[in-house]
Motif scaffolding. Structure first.
Motif, PDB file in Angstrom:
ATOM      1  N   GLU A  71      23.656  -0.425  28.974  1.00 23.41           N
ATOM      2  CA  GLU A  71      22.557  -1.294  29.404  1.00 23.41           C
ATOM      3  C   GLU A  71      22.811  -1.851  30.801  1.00 23.41           C
ATOM      4  OE1 GLU A  71      22.544  -3.958  26.119  1.00 23.41           O
ATOM      5  OE2 GLU A  71      21.761  -2.412  24.784  1.00 23.41           O
ATOM      6  N   ASP A  72      24.061  -2.162  31.074  1.00 30.09           N
ATOM      7  CA  ASP A  72      24.450  -2.645  32.394  1.00 30.09           C
ATOM      8  C   ASP A  72      23.986  -1.696  33.485  1.00 30.09           C
ATOM      9  OD1 ASP A  72      25.884  -4.971  32.481  1.00 30.09           O
ATOM     10  OD2 ASP A  72      27.596  -3.988  33.458  1.00 30.09           O
ATOM     11  N   VAL A  73      24.208  -0.399  33.243  1.00 31.19           N
ATOM     12  CA  VAL A  73      23.842   0.616  34.228  1.00 31.19           C
ATOM     13  C   VAL A  73      22.324   0.698  34.351  1.00 31.19           C
ATOM     14  CG1 VAL A  73      23.946   3.073  34.769  1.00 31.19           C
ATOM     15  CG2 VAL A  73      25.922   1.937  33.762  1.00 31.19           C
ATOM     16  N   VAL A  74      21.640   0.749  33.219  1.00 31.44           N
ATOM     17  CA  VAL A  74      20.184   0.881  33.234  1.00 31.44           C
ATOM     18  C   VAL A  74      19.561  -0.332  33.932  1.00 31.44           C
ATOM     19  CG1 VAL A  74      18.126   1.057  31.781  1.00 31.44           C
ATOM     20  CG2 VAL A  74      20.202   2.303  31.155  1.00 31.44           C
ATOM     21  N   ASN A  75      20.133  -1.513  33.679  1.00 31.22           N
ATOM     22  CA  ASN A  75      19.572  -2.741  34.245  1.00 31.22           C
ATOM     23  C   ASN A  75      19.713  -2.812  35.764  1.00 31.22           C
ATOM     24  OD1 ASN A  75      18.888  -3.490  31.719  1.00 31.22           O
ATOM     25  ND2 ASN A  75      20.545  -4.955  31.445  1.00 31.22           N
ATOM     26  N   GLN A  76      20.588  -1.967  36.316  1.00 29.39           N
ATOM     27  CA  GLN A  76      20.720  -1.965  37.773  1.00 29.39           C
ATOM     28  C   GLN A  76      19.489  -1.376  38.463  1.00 29.39           C
ATOM     29  OE1 GLN A  76      24.423  -0.056  38.768  1.00 29.39           O
ATOM     30  NE2 GLN A  76      25.568  -1.491  37.493  1.00 29.39           N
ATOM     31  N   CYS A  77      18.658  -0.619  37.723  1.00 31.25           N
ATOM     32  CA  CYS A  77      17.426  -0.091  38.307  1.00 31.25           C
ATOM     33  C   CYS A  77      16.476  -1.262  38.552  1.00 31.25           C
ATOM     34  CB  CYS A  77      16.742   0.870  37.325  1.00 31.25           C
ATOM     35  SG  CYS A  77      17.446   2.476  37.370  1.00 31.25           S
ATOM     36  N   ALA A 119      13.390  -1.538  38.698  1.00 34.87           N
ATOM     37  CA  ALA A 119      12.173  -1.592  37.883  1.00 34.87           C
ATOM     38  C   ALA A 119      12.453  -2.032  36.453  1.00 34.87           C
ATOM     39  CB  ALA A 119      11.507  -0.226  37.885  1.00 34.87           C
ATOM     40  N   VAL A 120      13.731  -2.130  36.105  1.00 34.18           N
ATOM     41  CA  VAL A 120      14.055  -2.433  34.709  1.00 34.18           C
ATOM     42  C   VAL A 120      14.303  -3.922  34.534  1.00 34.18           C
ATOM     43  CG1 VAL A 120      15.724  -2.028  32.850  1.00 34.18           C
ATOM     44  CG2 VAL A 120      15.017  -0.144  34.336  1.00 34.18           C
ATOM     45  N   ALA A 121      13.529  -4.547  33.643  1.00 32.81           N
ATOM     46  CA  ALA A 121      13.739  -5.964  33.379  1.00 32.81           C
ATOM     47  C   ALA A 121      14.738  -6.140  32.252  1.00 32.81           C
ATOM     48  CB  ALA A 121      12.411  -6.613  33.020  1.00 32.81           C
ATOM     49  N   GLU A 122      14.570  -5.358  31.215  1.00 30.37           N
ATOM     50  CA  GLU A 122      15.449  -5.454  30.057  1.00 30.37           C
ATOM     51  C   GLU A 122      15.654  -4.053  29.514  1.00 30.37           C
ATOM     52  OE1 GLU A 122      15.167  -9.091  27.120  1.00 30.37           O
ATOM     53  OE2 GLU A 122      13.231  -8.147  27.474  1.00 30.37           O
ATOM     54  N   SER A 123      16.781  -3.818  28.851  1.00 31.60           N
ATOM     55  CA  SER A 123      16.959  -2.504  28.245  1.00 31.60           C
ATOM     56  C   SER A 123      17.768  -2.650  26.974  1.00 31.60           C
ATOM     57  CB  SER A 123      17.681  -1.574  29.218  1.00 31.60           C
ATOM     58  OG  SER A 123      19.002  -2.034  29.404  1.00 31.60           O
ATOM     59  N   ALA A 124      17.659  -1.676  26.130  1.00 27.64           N
ATOM     60  CA  ALA A 124      18.486  -1.656  24.926  1.00 27.64           C
ATOM     61  C   ALA A 124      18.930  -0.225  24.706  1.00 27.64           C
ATOM     62  CB  ALA A 124      17.683  -2.144  23.731  1.00 27.64           C
ATOM     63  N   ALA A 125      20.234  -0.011  24.625  1.00 23.36           N
ATOM     64  CA  ALA A 125      20.746   1.332  24.366  1.00 23.36           C
ATOM     65  C   ALA A 125      21.016   1.465  22.877  1.00 23.36           C
ATOM     66  CB  ALA A 125      22.022   1.561  25.151  1.00 23.36           C
ATOM     67  N   ILE A 126      20.600   2.555  22.315  1.00 18.68           N
ATOM     68  CA  ILE A 126      20.891   2.804  20.901  1.00 18.68           C
ATOM     69  C   ILE A 126      21.381   4.230  20.742  1.00 18.68           C
ATOM     70  CG2 ILE A 126      19.266   1.177  19.845  1.00 18.68           C
ATOM     71  CD1 ILE A 126      17.407   3.770  19.582  1.00 18.68           C
ATOM     72  N   GLY A 127      22.076   4.504  19.683  1.00 14.53           N
ATOM     73  CA  GLY A 127      22.454   5.873  19.386  1.00 14.53           C
ATOM     74  C   GLY A 127      21.435   6.444  18.425  1.00 14.53           C
ATOM     75  N   TYR A 128      21.155   7.714  18.564  1.00 17.05           N
ATOM     76  CA  TYR A 128      20.321   8.360  17.551  1.00 17.05           C
ATOM     77  C   TYR A 128      21.081   9.597  17.107  1.00 17.05           C
ATOM     78  CZ  TYR A 128      19.216  11.665  21.254  1.00 17.05           C
ATOM     79  OH  TYR A 128      19.334  12.605  22.243  1.00 17.05           O
ATOM     80  N   SER A 129      20.800  10.098  15.902  1.00 18.61           N
ATOM     81  CA  SER A 129      21.675  11.152  15.406  1.00 18.61           C
ATOM     82  C   SER A 129      21.413  12.455  16.145  1.00 18.61           C
ATOM     83  CB  SER A 129      21.521  11.313  13.903  1.00 18.61           C
ATOM     84  OG  SER A 129      20.288  11.877  13.635  1.00 18.61           O
ATOM     85  N   HIS A 130      22.497  13.173  16.405  1.00 18.34           N
ATOM     86  CA  HIS A 130      22.447  14.400  17.182  1.00 18.34           C
ATOM     87  C   HIS A 130      23.264  15.436  16.418  1.00 18.34           C
ATOM     88  CE1 HIS A 130      23.439  17.225  20.400  1.00 18.34           C
ATOM     89  NE2 HIS A 130      22.505  16.672  21.144  1.00 18.34           N
ATOM     90  N   ASP A 131      22.713  16.646  16.305  1.00 17.48           N
ATOM     91  CA  ASP A 131      23.337  17.693  15.485  1.00 17.48           C
ATOM     92  C   ASP A 131      24.783  17.957  15.845  1.00 17.48           C
ATOM     93  OD1 ASP A 131      21.124  18.110  14.157  1.00 17.48           O
ATOM     94  OD2 ASP A 131      20.612  20.083  15.007  1.00 17.48           O
ATOM     95  N   ILE A 132      25.077  17.984  17.125  1.00 16.70           N
ATOM     96  CA  ILE A 132      26.404  18.401  17.543  1.00 16.70           C
ATOM     97  C   ILE A 132      27.270  17.217  17.947  1.00 16.70           C
ATOM     98  CG2 ILE A 132      27.664  19.715  19.302  1.00 16.70           C
ATOM     99  CD1 ILE A 132      25.345  21.762  19.144  1.00 16.70           C
ATOM    100  N   LYS A 133      26.682  16.292  18.695  1.00 18.70           N
ATOM    101  CA  LYS A 133      27.494  15.209  19.237  1.00 18.70           C
ATOM    102  C   LYS A 133      27.650  14.024  18.302  1.00 18.70           C
ATOM    103  CE  LYS A 133      25.698  15.904  23.898  1.00 18.70           C
ATOM    104  NZ  LYS A 133      24.969  15.155  24.940  1.00 18.70           N
ATOM    105  N   GLY A 134      27.024  14.060  17.118  1.00 19.52           N
ATOM    106  CA  GLY A 134      27.073  12.906  16.237  1.00 19.52           C
ATOM    107  C   GLY A 134      25.951  11.959  16.608  1.00 19.52           C
ATOM    108  N   GLU A 135      26.121  11.298  17.763  1.00 19.74           N
ATOM    109  CA  GLU A 135      25.037  10.471  18.281  1.00 19.74           C
ATOM    110  C   GLU A 135      24.745  10.897  19.710  1.00 19.74           C
ATOM    111  OE1 GLU A 135      24.952   6.002  16.904  1.00 19.74           O
ATOM    112  OE2 GLU A 135      26.991   6.646  17.177  1.00 19.74           O
ATOM    113  N   GLY A 136      23.485  10.804  20.116  1.00 16.04           N
ATOM    114  CA  GLY A 136      23.126  11.097  21.495  1.00 16.04           C
ATOM    115  C   GLY A 136      22.819   9.795  22.201  1.00 16.04           C
ATOM    116  N   GLU A 137      22.901   9.730  23.527  1.00 11.64           N
ATOM    117  CA  GLU A 137      22.507   8.523  24.262  1.00 11.64           C
ATOM    118  C   GLU A 137      21.616   8.969  25.460  1.00 11.64           C
ATOM    119  OE1 GLU A 137      24.884   8.183  27.261  1.00 11.64           O
ATOM    120  OE2 GLU A 137      25.545  10.108  26.549  1.00 11.64           O
ATOM    121  N   CYS A 138      21.187  10.084  25.550  1.00 12.15           N
ATOM    122  CA  CYS A 138      19.952  10.382  26.272  1.00 12.15           C
ATOM    123  C   CYS A 138      19.984  10.293  27.783  1.00 12.15           C
ATOM    124  CB  CYS A 138      18.843   9.487  25.752  1.00 12.15           C
ATOM    125  SG  CYS A 138      17.293  10.328  25.709  1.00 12.15           S
ATOM    126  N   LEU A 139      21.011  10.049  28.291  1.00  9.51           N
ATOM    127  CA  LEU A 139      20.968   9.956  29.772  1.00  9.51           C
ATOM    128  C   LEU A 139      21.623  11.190  30.385  1.00  9.51           C
ATOM    129  CD1 LEU A 139      22.037   6.250  30.207  1.00  9.51           C
ATOM    130  CD2 LEU A 139      19.826   7.192  30.742  1.00  9.51           C
TER     131      LEU A 139
END
Ligand code: 6R9
Length: 626
Positions: free
Chosen positions: A551-557, A559-579
């Motif tokens: 979130e720290d990194v995303v908030n440096q943009c 245009a970003v006022a607030e952000s929330a990072a979450i994991g979602y399930s990913h077949d290979i990596k367990g969880e993905g974080e999308c960036l």
């Protein structure tokens, strides 16, 4: 926290799979406890493994005292086995004792078997491995120790090491241990910002690196990353640069050519007598909030615990080749590639490459060529490789394999079965090892050295000697927050400069217990299955990422006022974080900008991305948002 684990337990992927694998029948039904653990003969009334486990937790002073006297070489003996109080986060083992970790890992083996291979450096290009004997590794370590002293490094200082797996990285770690300095190994895929944060927190005056790294056929400019990092690190006075490739890199007054200078040094370096509780190393790991934590591990207890678990969890025997494919920048590399394996006089592999370079047969071609006996890897790689099909495995002779290990995240049943059936030809026990940077070594694992041990796929199974797990906040069904109710020698001692954060994170959630941050389930037989994190730590490909850091990194943009990072399930990596990130961990903002501007035809060069598919995920996600 409590409600979170309830949620996690609901997502428990597989109900307990009742198929059970018996392992290590080679000992037969009747066995001699001494053949399994020689110290056990002295423990009255102990005649089998379950008796030995009970003794280890009920008589933990006697158990660990005997094991420490037997397995470590002491300069002076300890007077107190343990002095621990969870309420203050006070953990002390083997007080009064003095020893040197590098002597335990090197000198004593040089006396008995100087020409035994200590390290096999499996370089990126298959078939170009380099073998280093114990005698050679001791020489390298001593020269480096002398060089560090010449550069002004003193007992108690902390040296940052930013190197890929290679013999000089191991020698650097051991050289620190020899002269009484602590090390802070930073994974050489981290960005210059992440490196700078860690150097500043550790207050290192010295950084050791290589000119360039080589991985998956690509050259990575590691020295350049260090140059960028140290610009913002006033504590750094010198950077020692080893040459991994022949390419010259710009050197400044601060830079020291490592090989050239170490060759001027003597091959003898007097080991410093360290107190058991002096710091051996810091290792930074992500927490759920705030900056990464510099977990502190100390000398004797850590070394003892890693060597004992290396010996018994993997059933490691003299002469075996131990192949752990983790990076030395993670705790798995510290504990099982370096300290545990070398303390046991083992031959240990340093893997520089990737599971798919030059093709998805890489691991198994290496197993055949190096005749690896224990293979230790991560579920994420297993899941990736199984998608390429069995042929990549079956093309190679894997008859040397005896034990297969898994670490870093839960291993799903499909990956477990494939690992067992295809990689191990159905004959090698798969040990799913649960542990953390904080625990120093493996805490829950099937223990294949136990002739009675059964293994249920996808379960970490049983606590190691001296480990007494407890599930708290249980809600029926046997699940709960995984805690450990008494101290063990391998556990972290504090967070560097933040003892209060240490007690708050690990000892306050459940007073009287060490809280792991994971949820677990216990079957009626008493076997453990790890469910996953209960807090906001995301586990991507077995690597811990804090949501706060993302979130720290995303908030440096702007245009970003607030952000929330979450994991979602990913077949290979367990969880993905999308960036979309480069291999060195940098987020490619220009790619994100193009996506937001809907210029997806002009994404530009994506060749340095770690996972080019992540861009498509971002595009798909952005379309959905619109
Ligand atoms: C050794 C290491 C620790 C976290 C830990 C847990 C997860 C590790 C696991 C596992 C299920 C296993 N984890 N091993 N989860 N089964 N066998 O990975 O240390 O990087 O500190 O991560 O990884 O969530 O809390 P570290």
């Amino acid at each position: 926290m409590c409600s979170l684990w309830r949620g996690s337990l609901l997502t428990l992927t597989s109900s307990l799979n009742r198929r059970v694998f018996q392992c290590c029948r080679q000992f037969g039904r009747s066995y001699n406890i001494a053949s399994c653990m020689p110290e056990a003969v002295a423990f009255q009334g102990v005649s089998d493994h379950s008796g030995l486990y009970k003794f280890s937790v009920n008589e933990s002073d006697r158990f660990w005292g005997a094991v420490a006297r037997q397995r470590l070489s002491w300069i002076s003996p300890f007077h107190t086995v343990q002095n621990c109080d969870f309420s203050q986060g006070k953990i002390k083992w083997f007080e009064g004792g003095k020893l040197n970790v590098s002597v335990n890992c090197l000198d004593r083996h040089v006396h008995t078997c100087p020409e035994r291979v200590a390290l096999i450096w499996e370089r990126d290009e298959p078939g170009t491995e380099v073998k280093i004997t114990y005698r050679q590794l001791l020489e390298l370590t001593c020269r480096l120790g002398n060089l560090l002293k010449r550069q002004g490094v003193r007992r108690g200082d902390c040296v940052t090491i930013y190197m890929p797996p290679c013999p000089l990285a191991v020698a650097s770690m051991l050289a620190c241990a020899r002269i009484g300095a602590a090390h802070n190994v930073v994974f050489a895929g981290f960005s210059s910002e992440a490196l700078a944060d860690r150097i500043r927190d550790a207050q290192s005056s010295t950084v050791i690196t290589v000119n360039q790294g080589v991985r998956g056929g690509k050259v990575v400019d590691l020295k350049r990353t260090v140059d960028q990092a140290v610009q913002n690190c006033p504590s750094v006075q010198q950077v020692l640069v080893a040459m991994r490739t022949e390419n010259t890199v710009a050197m400044t007054d601060r830079d020291v050519p490592l090989e050239e200078e170490m060759m001027k040094e003597d091959v003898v370096c007097e080991p410093v007598a360290m107190d058991s509780e002096d710091v051996l190393f810091l290792l930074y790991t992500s927490g759920s909030t705030g900056k990464p934590k510099g977990l502190v591990h100390t000398q004797a207890g850590y070394l003892l615990y890693t060597s004992l678990t290396h010996r018994y969890v993997f059933n490691y025997h003299d002469g075996d080749v131990f192949g752990c494919v983790a990076d030395i920048g993670w705790i798995t590399g510290h504990s099982y590639i370096v300290y545990g394996a070398l303390c046991n006089g083992g031959t240990t592999v340093l893997f520089e490459s990737t599971p798919v370079y030059p093709n998805p047969g890489r691991y198994w071609e290496m197993v055949e060529r190096l005749e690896i006996n224990q293979f230790y890897g991560a579920p994420t790689a297993i899941r990736l490789l199984l998608k390429y099909g069995d042929e990549w495995v079956q093309n190679y002779n894997r008859s040397s394999l005896k034990t297969l290990g898994s670490v870093g995240e839960p291993i799903n049943t499909e990956a477990w079965e494939w690992y067992h059936r295809v990689v191990g030809d159905g004959r090698c026990p798969v040990v799913d090892t649960w542990w953390q940077t904080e625990t120093g070594g493996i805490c829950i694992a099937p223990r294949p050295a136990d002739p009675e041990a059964e293994i249920v796929p996808g379960m970490a199974m049983r606590p190691f000697y001296g480990i007494k797990p407890a599930l708290l906040d249980t809600e029926g069904g046997g699940g709960g927050a995984l805690c450990i109710s008494q101290a063990w020698p391998g556990m972290a001692r504090t967070i560097h400069n933040h003892h209060q954060r240490f007690t708050e994170t690990y000892f306050q959630p459940y007073p009287g217990f060490f809280f792991t941050g994971d949820g677990a389930h216990r079957s009626k037989e008493g076997y453990y299955q790890i469910v996953g994190r209960l807090d906001d730590v995301i586990n991507v490909s077995g690597h811990r990422l804090g949501t706060a850091e993302l979130e720290d990194v995303v908030n440096q943009c702007p245009a970003v006022a607030e952000s929330a990072a979450i994991g979602y399930s990913h077949d290979i990596k367990g969880e993905g974080e999308c960036l979309p990130k480069t291999r060195s961990g940098k987020i490619m903002r220009r790619v994100l900008r193009k996506v937001v501007e809907r210029n997806t035809d002009e994404l530009g060069d994506l060749s340095t991305l770690d996972d080019p598919d992540s861009v498509h995920e971002v595009i798909r996600g952005h379309r959905r948002l619109r």
